[in-house]
Design an enzyme around this catalytic site. Structure first.
Site, PDB file in Angstrom:
ATOM      1  N   LYS A   1       0.863  -1.193   0.000  1.00  0.00           N
ATOM      2  CA  LYS A   1       0.000   0.000   0.000  1.00  0.00           C
ATOM      3  C   LYS A   1       0.894   1.237   0.000  1.00  0.00           C
ATOM      4  O   LYS A   1       1.139   1.846   1.045  1.00  0.00           O
ATOM      5  CB  LYS A   1      -0.936  -0.057   1.220  1.00  0.00           C
ATOM      6  CG  LYS A   1      -2.179   0.825   1.066  1.00  0.00           C
ATOM      7  CD  LYS A   1      -3.234   0.418   2.051  1.00  0.00           C
ATOM      8  CE  LYS A   1      -4.386   1.392   2.163  1.00  0.00           C
ATOM      9  NZ  LYS A   1      -5.171   1.578   0.951  1.00  0.00           N
TER      10      LYS A   1
ATOM     11  N   GLU B   1      -8.649  -5.392  -9.872  1.00  0.00           N
ATOM     12  CA  GLU B   1      -9.371  -4.774  -8.748  1.00  0.00           C
ATOM     13  C   GLU B   1      -9.822  -3.392  -9.195  1.00  0.00           C
ATOM     14  O   GLU B   1      -9.598  -3.005 -10.341  1.00  0.00           O
ATOM     15  CB  GLU B   1      -8.485  -4.690  -7.500  1.00  0.00           C
ATOM     16  CG  GLU B   1      -7.227  -3.860  -7.684  1.00  0.00           C
ATOM     17  CD  GLU B   1      -6.351  -3.784  -6.441  1.00  0.00           C
ATOM     18  OE1 GLU B   1      -6.859  -3.879  -5.313  1.00  0.00           O
ATOM     19  OE2 GLU B   1      -5.135  -3.595  -6.625  1.00  0.00           O
TER      20      GLU B   1
HETATM   21  N1  PLP Z   1      -7.590  -1.934  -3.661  1.00  0.00           N
HETATM   22  C1  PLP Z   1      -7.011  -0.725  -3.707  1.00  0.00           C
HETATM   23  C2  PLP Z   1      -6.164  -0.374  -4.871  1.00  0.00           C
HETATM   24  C3  PLP Z   1      -7.197   0.199  -2.659  1.00  0.00           C
HETATM   25  O1  PLP Z   1      -6.602   1.395  -2.690  1.00  0.00           O
HETATM   26  C4  PLP Z   1      -8.028  -0.171  -1.571  1.00  0.00           C
HETATM   27  C5  PLP Z   1      -8.246   0.729  -0.449  1.00  0.00           C
HETATM   28  O2  PLP Z   1      -7.731   1.785  -0.347  1.00  0.00           O
HETATM   29  C6  PLP Z   1      -8.625  -1.431  -1.580  1.00  0.00           C
HETATM   30  C7  PLP Z   1      -8.379  -2.300  -2.638  1.00  0.00           C
HETATM   31  C8  PLP Z   1      -9.517  -1.885  -0.455  1.00  0.00           C
HETATM   32  O3  PLP Z   1      -8.752  -2.186   0.690  1.00  0.00           O
HETATM   33  P1  PLP Z   1      -9.348  -2.097   2.154  1.00  0.00           P
HETATM   34  O4  PLP Z   1     -10.519  -3.017   2.204  1.00  0.00           O
HETATM   35  O5  PLP Z   1      -8.246  -2.537   3.036  1.00  0.00           O
HETATM   36  O6  PLP Z   1      -9.750  -0.668   2.368  1.00  0.00           O
END
Ligand code: PLP
Length: 271
Positions: free
Chosen positions: A133, A165
Site C-alpha cells: 500500500k 481490482e
Molecule cells: N484496492 C485498492 C487499490 C485500494 O486502494 C483499496 C483501499 O484503499 C482497496 C483495494 C480496499 O482495501 P481495504 O478493504 O483494506 O480498504
C-alpha cells in the site's frame, strides 16, 4: 513536513486508512499487520519505539480531541522514508521516517450503496507490487478521474485480460452462479474488507472461489460488488454503460452487504 520529504518528492512511502465507528477502529490488527508488511516491502524501518500500534493509539487521541469519538470517522496514517537532499537511492546515513497521522469525519454513502453504482473498465497501468500500500497512486488517481468524468463510482482495472481490482477497491463477481474474487497476489492490494468478507461468507455458508475474472467473462456477470474500508459492500449495477445482471443489486450482494454492516455495527473486531 519538510519539502525534501521523500514522500513528497518521490512518493517514497506507505499508508493505511482505518474506519472508526463510535471511537473504535475496525480490524485494527489487520491494518497494522498490512502496514508492517508494506514497510518491510519498501525497506522503511521505523525509529525507536515507533510502531503501527503507537500510530493507532495517537489516532484514538485525535478522535477524542477532534470530537470524532462518536459517529463515523477515518484514520489516515502515512510513513515516508524521511527528508534528505534529493537523490533516488536511500539516504546514507539513514534519516528518521516522516510520520503523518490524521482523522476526518466520514459519512457513508448509504443511498448509493442501496441503489448500486456505475463503474467503467480501465487499463491497469500500475507497477508489479500492487500488494504493497504505497503512496504511488498516480495510475489509480487518473483512472478514478476518468471514472468520475464518465459519471461512474469506480474504475475496474484490467491487466493482461484479467480484471484485477478497482482503483480504490477490491471486487467480487458472480459468473455462472459462482461467487469469485481475485486471489491475493502482487497484482492486487490484499484488502482488509475483502479478507473480512471472505470470513463472513464462510460463516454464512456462501461459497467463494479465489479465481480471477477475465475481461471476456464480464458479459456473463450476474452480480458485481466492490469492497473497501469506506466503501463497505457497494453493488455495481452498471458497467461501461451496460446493466450488470438485471441492473439491480444482486441477491448474494445484498446478503453480504447485510452481514458486513452487522459486523461493523456489532463492534466485534473493533478496538
Ligand atoms: N484496492 C485498492 C487499490 C485500494 O486502494 C483499496 C483501499 O484503499 C482497496 C483495494 C480496499 O482495501 P481495504 O478493504 O483494506 O480498504
Amino acid at each position: 513536513m519538510s519539502v525534501e520529504d521523500r514522500g513528497f518528492v518521490f512518493g517514497d512511502g506507505v499508508y493505511e486508512v482505518l474506519r472508526s465507528i463510535g471511537g473504535k477502529f475496525f480490524a485494527t490488527r489487520f491494518h497494522n499487520e498490512r502496514l508492517t508488511r508494506s514497510l518491510k516491502g519498501v525497506r522503511i524501518e521505523l525509529a525507536g519505539k515507533d510502531s503501527p500500534e503507537c500510530f493507532t493509539e495517537i489516532g484514538r487521541e485525535l478522535l477524542k480531541e477532534n470530537g470524532l469519538a462518536s459517529g463515523e470517522a477515518t484514520l489516515y496514517m502515512q510513513v515516508t522514508r524521511g527528508a534528505a537532499t534529493r537523490a533516488h537511492y536511500f539516504p546514507t546515513p539513514g534519516v528518521a521516517p516522516g510520520i503523518y497521522i490524521s482523522v476526518a469525519k466520514f459519512e457513508p454513502p448509504a443511498e448509493l450503496r442501496d441503489r448500486g453504482a456505475a463503474a467503467i473498465t480501465h487499463p491497469d497501468l500500475r507497477w508489479g507490487r500492487c500488494d504493497l500500500k504505497t503512496l504511488n497512486l498516480l495510475p489509480n488517481v487518473l483512472a478514478s478521474q476518468t471514472a468520475k468524468e464518465k459519471g461512474a463510482f469506480e474504475a475496474m482495472l484490467i491487466r493482461d485480460g484479467i480484471v484485477t481490482e478497482g482503483a480504490k477497491t477490491n471486487f467480487f463477481g458472480v459468473v455462472d452462479g459462482s461467487l469469485r474474487t481475485h486471489p491475493t497476489d502482487t497484482h492486487i492490494l490484499p484488502g482488509i474488507t475483502r479478507a473480512v468478507l471472505k470470513d463472513l461468507a464462510a460463516e454464512v455458508r456462501i461459497d467463494l472461489e479465489e479465481r480471477p475474472i477475465r475481461a471476456d467473462e464480464i458479459p456473463r456477470l450476474s452480480e458485481l460488488f466492490l469492497t473497501g474500508t469506506t466503501t463497505d459492500v457497494m453493488p455495481v449495477v452498471q458497467l461501461d454503460g451496460a446493466p450488470v445482471g438485471n441492473g439491480k443489486p444482486g441477491e448474494l450482494t445484498r446478503r453480504l452487504q447485510k452481514v458486513l454492516l452487522e459486523s461493523l455495527a456489532s463492534g466485534e473486531g473493533s478496538d
